[in-house]
Design an enzyme around this catalytic site. Structure first.
Site, PDB file in Angstrom:
ATOM      1  N   LYS A 118       0.826  -1.201   0.000  1.00 24.36           N
ATOM      2  CA  LYS A 118       0.000   0.000   0.000  1.00 24.36           C
ATOM      3  C   LYS A 118       0.871   1.267   0.000  1.00 24.36           C
ATOM      4  O   LYS A 118       2.100   1.184   0.214  1.00 24.36           O
ATOM      5  CB  LYS A 118      -0.925  -0.056   1.225  1.00 24.36           C
ATOM      6  CG  LYS A 118      -1.942  -1.212   1.183  1.00 24.36           C
ATOM      7  CD  LYS A 118      -2.817  -1.217   2.437  1.00 24.36           C
ATOM      8  CE  LYS A 118      -3.829  -2.338   2.432  1.00 24.36           C
ATOM      9  NZ  LYS A 118      -4.690  -2.302   3.648  1.00 24.36           N
ATOM     10  N   TYR A 170     -12.179  -2.810  -3.383  1.00 23.57           N
ATOM     11  CA  TYR A 170     -12.719  -2.823  -2.022  1.00 23.57           C
ATOM     12  C   TYR A 170     -14.250  -2.819  -1.986  1.00 23.57           C
ATOM     13  O   TYR A 170     -14.841  -2.436  -0.976  1.00 23.57           O
ATOM     14  CB  TYR A 170     -12.156  -1.651  -1.214  1.00 23.57           C
ATOM     15  CG  TYR A 170     -10.741  -1.896  -0.689  1.00 23.57           C
ATOM     16  CD1 TYR A 170     -10.445  -3.011   0.090  1.00 23.57           C
ATOM     17  CD2 TYR A 170      -9.711  -0.997  -0.967  1.00 23.57           C
ATOM     18  CE1 TYR A 170      -9.164  -3.235   0.584  1.00 23.57           C
ATOM     19  CE2 TYR A 170      -8.417  -1.216  -0.465  1.00 23.57           C
ATOM     20  CZ  TYR A 170      -8.154  -2.334   0.301  1.00 23.57           C
ATOM     21  OH  TYR A 170      -6.893  -2.557   0.801  1.00 23.57           O
ATOM     22  N   PHE A 199     -15.508   3.049   7.311  1.00 18.87           N
ATOM     23  CA  PHE A 199     -14.140   3.417   6.955  1.00 18.87           C
ATOM     24  C   PHE A 199     -13.896   3.418   5.439  1.00 18.87           C
ATOM     25  O   PHE A 199     -12.781   3.683   4.995  1.00 18.87           O
ATOM     26  CB  PHE A 199     -13.132   2.482   7.639  1.00 18.87           C
ATOM     27  CG  PHE A 199     -13.297   1.020   7.324  1.00 18.87           C
ATOM     28  CD1 PHE A 199     -12.781   0.469   6.150  1.00 18.87           C
ATOM     29  CD2 PHE A 199     -13.974   0.177   8.202  1.00 18.87           C
ATOM     30  CE1 PHE A 199     -12.928  -0.885   5.860  1.00 18.87           C
ATOM     31  CE2 PHE A 199     -14.121  -1.181   7.918  1.00 18.87           C
ATOM     32  CZ  PHE A 199     -13.603  -1.702   6.738  1.00 18.87           C
ATOM     33  N   THR A 228      -5.161  -7.717  10.746  1.00 20.03           N
ATOM     34  CA  THR A 228      -5.552  -6.435  10.154  1.00 20.03           C
ATOM     35  C   THR A 228      -5.104  -5.240  10.997  1.00 20.03           C
ATOM     36  O   THR A 228      -4.633  -4.238  10.480  1.00 20.03           O
ATOM     37  CB  THR A 228      -7.085  -6.403   9.953  1.00 20.03           C
ATOM     38  OG1 THR A 228      -7.465  -7.561   9.201  1.00 20.03           O
ATOM     39  CG2 THR A 228      -7.523  -5.166   9.209  1.00 20.03           C
TER      40      THR A 228
END
Ligand code: IDP
Ligand code: MG
Length: 148
Positions: free
Chosen positions: A9, A49, A57, A91
């Site tokens: 990311k 996503y 979120f 996570t």
């Protein structure tokens, strides 16, 4: 042999952790079969996503993943999906086991450095979404010392 999809990311790229993180996967015995640097579009982010669309979120997640370039890769190996998830860690970096990427390099859920497919169906669809047919089929010289 299994394939899985991984994203380093924007925080991983900005912090100069690309080599360190890919090195962990390589050292574990996973084989690179695709890799590219991508400035993710809003559309690709939303498709990737989509499962989280209704989550509070979601908006922050889309702006995080589109905020700077990412490195997308496909890794191959026996049990690649679970092996990569375990190498990445939980996570929430604060809950992740020591030695995992998220524990070793992160503190917050919104800056958790890596995405990895969570099962065989998501691996197939994420690889198709990000790479289509653009994978490299190659023989690795030391495979016999990694795969029984
Ligand atoms: P995973 O990446 O470990 O599979 P998911 O639950 O699929 O975790 O969530 C996808 C991504 O969304 C996480 O990696 C993280 O970047 C972000 N995320 C998940 N839950 C939260 C949250 O509660 N706040 C902020 N970001 C979150
Ligand atoms: Mg997930």
């Amino acid at each position: 042999m299994e394939r899985t999809f991984v994203i380093l990311k924007p925080d991983a790229v900005q912090r100069g952790l690309v080599g360190e993180i890919i090195g962990r996967f390589e050292r574990r015995g996973l084989k690179l079969v695709a890799m590219k640097l991508v400035q993710v579009s809003d559309q690709l982010a939303r498709q990737h996503y989509a499962v989280h669309e209704q989550r509070p979120f979601f908006k922050g997640l889309i702006s995080y993943i589109t905020s700077a370039p990412v490195v997308a890769l496909v890794l191959e190996g026996t049990n690649a999906i679970i092996a990569v998830r375990n190498t990445v860690g939980a996570t929430k970096p604060a809950d992740a086991a020591p030695g995992t990427i998220r524990a070793d390099f992160g503190l917050e859920i919104g800056r958790n450095l890596v995405h990895a497919s969570d099962g065989p169906e998501t691996a197939v669809s994420e690889i198709a979404l990000w790479f289509g047919e653009d994978l490299v089929d190659w023989q690795r010289a030391n495979d016999a010392w990694i795969f029984e």
